[in-house]
Design a protein around this motif. Structure first.
Motif, mmCIF file in Angstrom:
data_model
loop_
_atom_site.group_PDB
_atom_site.id
_atom_site.type_symbol
_atom_site.label_atom_id
_atom_site.label_comp_id
_atom_site.label_asym_id
_atom_site.label_seq_id
_atom_site.Cartn_x
_atom_site.Cartn_y
_atom_site.Cartn_z
ATOM 1 N N ALA A 98 0.843 -1.053 -0.002
ATOM 2 C CA ALA A 98 0.055 -0.059 -0.115
ATOM 3 C C ALA A 98 0.800 1.258 -0.031
ATOM 4 O O ALA A 98 0.408 2.489 -0.126
ATOM 5 N N ALA A 99 2.102 1.029 0.095
ATOM 6 C CA ALA A 99 3.005 2.265 0.313
ATOM 7 C C ALA A 99 2.900 3.305 -0.905
ATOM 8 O O ALA A 99 3.048 4.549 -0.513
ATOM 9 N N ASP A 100 2.540 2.876 -1.983
ATOM 10 C CA ASP A 100 2.849 3.847 -3.106
ATOM 11 C C ASP A 100 1.629 5.018 -2.970
ATOM 12 O O ASP A 100 1.652 6.119 -2.732
ATOM 13 N N THR A 101 0.446 4.342 -2.516
ATOM 14 C CA THR A 101 -0.888 5.289 -2.237
ATOM 15 C C THR A 101 -0.492 6.125 -0.673
ATOM 16 O O THR A 101 -0.691 7.111 -0.664
ATOM 17 N N PHE A 102 -0.138 5.325 0.033
ATOM 18 C CA PHE A 102 0.130 5.920 1.375
ATOM 19 C C PHE A 102 1.044 7.031 1.520
ATOM 20 O O PHE A 102 0.779 8.111 1.845
ATOM 21 N N LEU A 103 2.087 6.956 0.603
ATOM 22 C CA LEU A 103 3.351 8.085 0.564
ATOM 23 C C LEU A 103 2.808 9.070 -0.106
ATOM 24 O O LEU A 103 3.381 10.404 0.031
ATOM 25 N N SER A 104 2.129 8.801 -1.395
ATOM 26 C CA SER A 104 1.451 9.782 -2.235
ATOM 27 C C SER A 104 0.434 10.633 -1.720
ATOM 28 O O SER A 104 0.229 11.845 -2.255
ATOM 29 N N SER A 105 -0.359 9.976 -0.812
ATOM 30 C CA SER A 105 -1.697 10.598 -0.414
ATOM 31 C C SER A 105 -1.694 11.476 0.701
ATOM 32 O O SER A 105 -2.562 12.014 1.188
ATOM 33 N N VAL A 106 -0.498 11.173 1.477
ATOM 34 C CA VAL A 106 -0.729 11.622 2.818
ATOM 35 C C VAL A 106 -0.615 13.191 2.883
ATOM 36 O O VAL A 106 -1.469 13.786 4.005
ATOM 37 N N GLY A 107 -0.404 13.818 2.049
ATOM 38 C CA GLY A 107 -0.429 15.439 1.771
ATOM 39 C C GLY A 107 -1.912 15.863 1.901
ATOM 40 O O GLY A 107 -2.272 16.836 2.034
ATOM 41 N N MET A 108 -2.710 14.948 1.055
ATOM 42 C CA MET A 108 -3.835 15.461 0.889
ATOM 43 C C MET A 108 -4.778 15.314 1.991
ATOM 44 O O MET A 108 -5.908 16.165 2.192
ATOM 45 N N SER A 217 2.452 20.275 -9.147
ATOM 46 C CA SER A 217 2.308 21.831 -8.544
ATOM 47 C C SER A 217 1.621 21.607 -7.040
ATOM 48 O O SER A 217 2.072 22.332 -6.192
ATOM 49 N N ASN A 218 0.468 20.417 -6.853
ATOM 50 C CA ASN A 218 -0.006 20.277 -5.784
ATOM 51 C C ASN A 218 0.835 19.505 -4.810
ATOM 52 O O ASN A 218 1.113 19.967 -3.663
ATOM 53 N N ALA A 219 1.755 18.638 -5.162
ATOM 54 C CA ALA A 219 2.568 17.993 -4.518
ATOM 55 C C ALA A 219 3.644 18.824 -3.711
ATOM 56 O O ALA A 219 3.965 18.449 -2.602
ATOM 57 N N ARG A 220 4.198 19.731 -4.396
ATOM 58 C CA ARG A 220 5.063 20.761 -4.044
ATOM 59 C C ARG A 220 4.529 21.503 -2.644
ATOM 60 O O ARG A 220 5.357 21.774 -1.751
ATOM 61 N N ARG A 221 3.364 21.646 -2.644
ATOM 62 C CA ARG A 221 2.389 22.292 -1.771
ATOM 63 C C ARG A 221 2.337 21.595 -0.496
ATOM 64 O O ARG A 221 2.408 21.903 0.670
ATOM 65 N N PHE A 222 2.117 20.331 -0.767
ATOM 66 C CA PHE A 222 1.768 19.142 0.164
ATOM 67 C C PHE A 222 3.192 19.207 1.508
ATOM 68 O O PHE A 222 2.919 19.125 2.359
ATOM 69 N N HIS A 223 4.266 19.059 0.724
ATOM 70 C CA HIS A 223 5.256 18.654 1.403
ATOM 71 C C HIS A 223 5.652 19.434 2.882
ATOM 72 O O HIS A 223 5.852 18.944 3.997
ATOM 73 N N PRO A 224 5.648 20.886 2.519
ATOM 74 C CA PRO A 224 5.941 21.691 3.735
ATOM 75 C C PRO A 224 4.692 21.712 4.859
ATOM 76 O O PRO A 224 4.516 21.581 5.994
ATOM 77 N N LEU A 225 3.520 21.267 4.203
ATOM 78 C CA LEU A 225 2.335 21.322 5.002
ATOM 79 C C LEU A 225 2.360 20.152 6.004
ATOM 80 O O LEU A 225 1.874 19.961 6.965
ATOM 81 N N ILE A 226 2.869 18.884 5.375
ATOM 82 C CA ILE A 226 2.976 17.785 6.184
ATOM 83 C C ILE A 226 3.781 17.707 7.167
ATOM 84 O O ILE A 226 3.662 17.620 8.410
ATOM 85 N N LEU A 227 4.913 18.547 7.090
ATOM 86 C CA LEU A 227 5.847 18.808 7.985
ATOM 87 C C LEU A 227 5.519 19.686 9.188
ATOM 88 O O LEU A 227 5.782 19.642 10.402
#
Lengths: 646, 202
Positions: A98-108, A217-227
């Motif tokens: 499940a890791a692909d989805t897990f790591l890609s969707s955590v920012g959402m 463009s969305n993913a770039r926004r996610f990373h700092p949000l996750i942290l």
């Protein structure tokens, strides 16, 4: 006693019952008003899923056995996006799938609470590796909760949903074999009205492509949000009801006990009779709340972290201490082993050493006595059951390939085919891995086929894979092998249930916990994909199975043989419940020549060797009546017991 | 009571988990804090299995620590011996003496020890009290081989300082087994009690 699955749904707040850790989690999810549950079974997580399967309909929860962990994850995630409380569960290696989805969707993030239950298996009682899910949690920046008792497992499940909703973030509930499979007293809490009424809950998905589409463009926004989120959660966990400081406030020494290790630390301290220590009980090994650390470290001169597997807490504590300029000794993996599960012995040994005192037991002496005792104990590894159809399939495969084949296999009961006398499992890696490995081996060795083999078998690589594993991750590998014109035989050991984990249904029969889904016959899939040879056999007919496999080996290309017979353990269980009897076999003493083929080539656990008479014998209580022995015996020595005979 | 630790060892399929459950419920109903540990999955397939039942104020973990077991309830002789490291010195072994010979022994790859050898290690090396008898035979006498675990539990209730009352355990068995199997199990329970009493000279 009432059935445990009934107790999980009891509307009796305050009642004390005995629950398995996994069942306590199911109860916790119900008390939290869960709406959607999807999972693929895997030891030691399976009882959670099986309990949900039994109670779901009555509780108005949508529950499914998904075909693999990734699909299950996505199913539950989408429900959480729609504002529902949702949960998925898996064994530790399931998270790899499940890791692909897990790591890609955590920012959402999520709208409804989303709890990912992951059961680790330290010491690998039923697993292929010892990975520590807390490392994944850190990797993904997702908080992880780990219970120390069944009661806490239930309470933590409720809290996990709340935490997830509060921060719109994923939460991992991590257990280990010893917490999932620990039974203990659990006091039931209140059930929500909707659960009691058995009313299905529905949500609404609000479109937001800037959130739910992971383009760069969305993913770039996610990373700092996750942290940012994880640091806020770290702050919150200072007040988490599963984290606390106990013991002697003025102590100069401290012990940090994350998750289940707390149980062992408590026992060790009682056993040693030590009271002048301070203990930090940590229900959240990641992220470790700094405020609590600050308080805990006050007045301490040295600290020990008693932690199972990876130094996840240790690294956080040491980093924090370094940054704060704290320079007292902090012990961890120098005193506590990094491999295998935690035990009271390990905790007591580490603590005694840390404190510079004697342990309560002379382990050296105990070990010496124990080693001596073990010298006369014969091994008893798990084995394929009596009447197991896999035994016949392996026997036929070995015979058809004249024991000269290469046998990549997969994850399931049939992995036990590696043991003598069958020895028809040469490799297993991960779910669905048999076909890819077979394909790679064929590419690597094709040229190594002898002239004789080229004339006859045309192929020497025979992969074995179970029905559930085939649907789990075998499908893309089969497509790949066919597409790339591989030259292998794949025998699908279709026993019509997911046997190893407790007889869960799968697409091969189409059954679901709530009636019929749609059946997908494996042979139809193979044909549709373009396999060069497809056949279905009944492994209880060993000769026919052997002949079909022979034919399949003579075809150039990808051959698929579906060896179909219901799991013997499942069948016998059903018959027992219905009060039915089955035929059993005995050895005709006049016919048995003592050739031992039944023992040294076939190896049914119901057959044993009578050392005095030098003949084979059947243990009647273990014979499940498949008659395989009668088919492999060249002297017709195995005969069915006639009705009325004993 | 601080803690009481029972180790139940046997072969997958013998009913080890069922026995553990009965004892766990009995302890819970007697008002104790309970912890039980078991392993599911691959190891259940006719391999060696072990379950732990622990109760008392100071039990936290689900496994009986090495050297802390008060009693080993052995469903099979070599399986009892396999987990002897959990037994405390001077502990008790209640053992069904009917062996189940592993495939490896039939294949000539290993040897099955004699009962005397096994007993000697319990008695001499671990200074344990040995209560061994053929529980399977008694189970068949009671009506069916599946009641072997009930026979063994019956015997267990008779050992010195066992904290659970026999009648109390009997009640839990009554509630646990299917209605039509109650009589047979009660008989099995009594046969177990008798066997232990005879060995213990009670």
């Amino acid at each position: 006693m009432a059935k445990v699955t009934d107790m999980v749904l009891w509307d009796k707040p305050g009642e004390k019952v005995l629950l398995l850790g996994n069942q306590a989690i199911a109860r916790g999810a119900l008390e939290a008003n869960i709406a959607v549950y999807a999972a693929y079974p895997g030891t030691p997580s399976s009882e959670l899923t099986d309990t949900m399967a039994v109670v779901a309909k009555k509780a108005g929860v949508y529950m499914e056995y998904s075909t693999n962990e990734k699909v299950a994850f996505e199913t539950a995630l989408a429900a959480a996006w729609s504002g529902l409380r949702a949960m998925t569960a898996m064994k530790h290696v399931g998270l790899n799938v499940a890791a692909d989805t897990f790591l890609s969707s955590v920012g959402m993030g999520v709208e409804g609470g989303f709890v990912i239950m992951v059961a680790d298996d330290p010491s690998m009682w039923s697993s292929q590796n010892e990975q520590d899910t807390r490392v994944y949690a850190k990797f993904a920046n997702v908080p992880v909760l780990e219970p120390t008792s069944p009661q806490e497992a239930k309470e933590m499940t409720k809290y996990a949903f709340e935490l997830s909703e509060k921060f719109k973030h994923f939460v991992i509930l991590r257990t280990t074999t010893r917490s999932s499979h620990a039974r203990g007293d659990v006091v039931l809490g209140e059930l929500p009205e909707e659960i009691k009424a058995g009313k299905r809950k529905f949500g609404k998905f609000e479109k937001d492509p800037s959130r739910f589409v992971d383009v760069p463009s969305n993913a770039r926004r996610f990373h700092p949000l996750i942290l940012e989120k994880i640091e806020k959660i770290r702050e919150e966990l200072n007040n988490c009801p599963f984290n606390w400081i106990e013991g002697d406030e003025n102590a100069k020494v401290g012990i940090i006990a994350p998750g289940l290790a707390y149980a062992y630390v408590k026992e060790a301290l009682h056993w040693l009779g030590i009271e002048n220590v301070k203990v930090l009980k940590l229900g959240t090994p990641f992220p470790v709340p700094y405020g609590l650390l600050e308080k805990f470290f006050e007045g301490l001169e040295k600290v020990l972290i008693v932690e199972e597997l990876e130094p996840v807490v240790e690294e956080q504590v040491k980093t924090w201490a370094y940054d704060r300029g704290i320079r007292i000794p902090i012990h961890g993996k120098d005193l506590v082993p990094r491999v295998y599960e935690m035990t009271t012995r390990r905790a007591v040994t580490a603590i005694a050493k840390f404190l510079g005192i004697d342990g309560p037991l002379n382990y050296e002496e105990l070990d010496a006595k124990y080693r001596k005792a073990l010298e006369i104990v014969p091994p008893r590894p798990p084995s394929l059951c009596p009447a197991c159809p896999h035994r016949n399939s392996f026997y036929a495969i070995k015979k058809a390939t004249r024991a000269r084949g290469i046998y990549p296999s997969d994850i399931g009961c049939y992995t036990l085919g590696l043991l003598p006398p069958l020895q028809t499992v040469d490799t297993t890696v991960a779910m669905g891995g048999s076909i890819g490995i077979a394909h790679g081996l064929e590419i690597a060795q094709h040229g190594a086929l002898t002239e004789e083999q080229r004339r006859g078998e045309k192929k020497i690589i025979v992969a074995t894979i179970g029905d559930s594993t085939f649907y789990h991750t075998g499908l893309p590998a089969l497509a790949n092998a066919i597409y790339n014109r591989s030259n292998i035989l794949i025998v699908v050991l279709d026993n019509l249930v997911t046997a190893m984990t407790g007889d869960q249904p799968n697409p091969s029969t189409g059954q679901t916990p709530h009636g019929m889904g749609k059946r997908i016959p494996i042979e139809d899939v193979a044909k549709a994909m373009g396999a060069d040879f497809v056949a279905v056999v009944d492994p209880y007919d060993i000769k026919a199975t052997y002949e079909t496999i022979k034919k399949a080996l003579e075809v150039e290309g990808v051959s698929v043989v579906v060896s179909r017979q219901v799991c013997a353990l499942y069948r016998i269980g059903q018959m027992r419940r219905r009060g039915e009897k089955w035929p059993i076999y005995y050895v005709d003493e006049d016919a048995c020549t003592g050739c031992k083929i039944c023992i040294n080539a076939y190896g049914c656990p119901a057959i044993y060797w009578d050392e005095e008479k030098k003949q084979a014998r059947i243990e009647p209580s273990m014979c499940w009546g498949c008659g395989g022995c009668a088919q492999v015996c060249p002297f017709d020595a195995f005969k069915p017991v006639e009705e009325g005979e004993e | 009571m601080k803690e009481y630790n029972i180790v139940i060892a046997g072969v997958g399929g013998q009913g080890v988990l069922t026995a553990a459950n009965i004892l766990g419920w009995a302890a819970l109903r007697a008002g104790y804090k309970v912890r039980m540990g078991e392993v599911h999955g691959m190891s259940q397939r006719f391999g060696s299995v072990v379950s732990y039942v622990r109760f008392g104020e100071e039990v936290y973990g689900s496994m009986v620590p090495e050297g802390k077991g008060d009693v080993i309830l052995g469903f099979e002789p070599v399986e009892a011996l396999r987990y002897i490291n959990h037994l405390k010195e001077g502990g008790i072994a209640v053992v069904n003496t009917k062996p189940i010979v592993p495939v490896q022994v039939s294949m000539g790859q290993a040897r099955y020890p004699s009962l005397d050898e096994i007993r000697e290690i319990f008695e001499k090396e671990f200074r344990a009290k040995w209560i061994g008898f053929n529980a399977e035979e008694l189970a068949i006498k009671a009506g069916h081989v599946v009641t072997t675990n009930t026979v063994l539990i019956g015997a267990l209730t008779q050992i010195p300082e066992f904290p659970l009352d026999a009648e109390h355990v009997r009640e839990v068995i009554k509630l646990s087994v299917p209605p039509k199997a109650v009589e047979m199990n009660m008989k099995a329970f009594d046969l177990g009690i008798e066997a232990a009493k005879e060995i213990l000279g009670l």
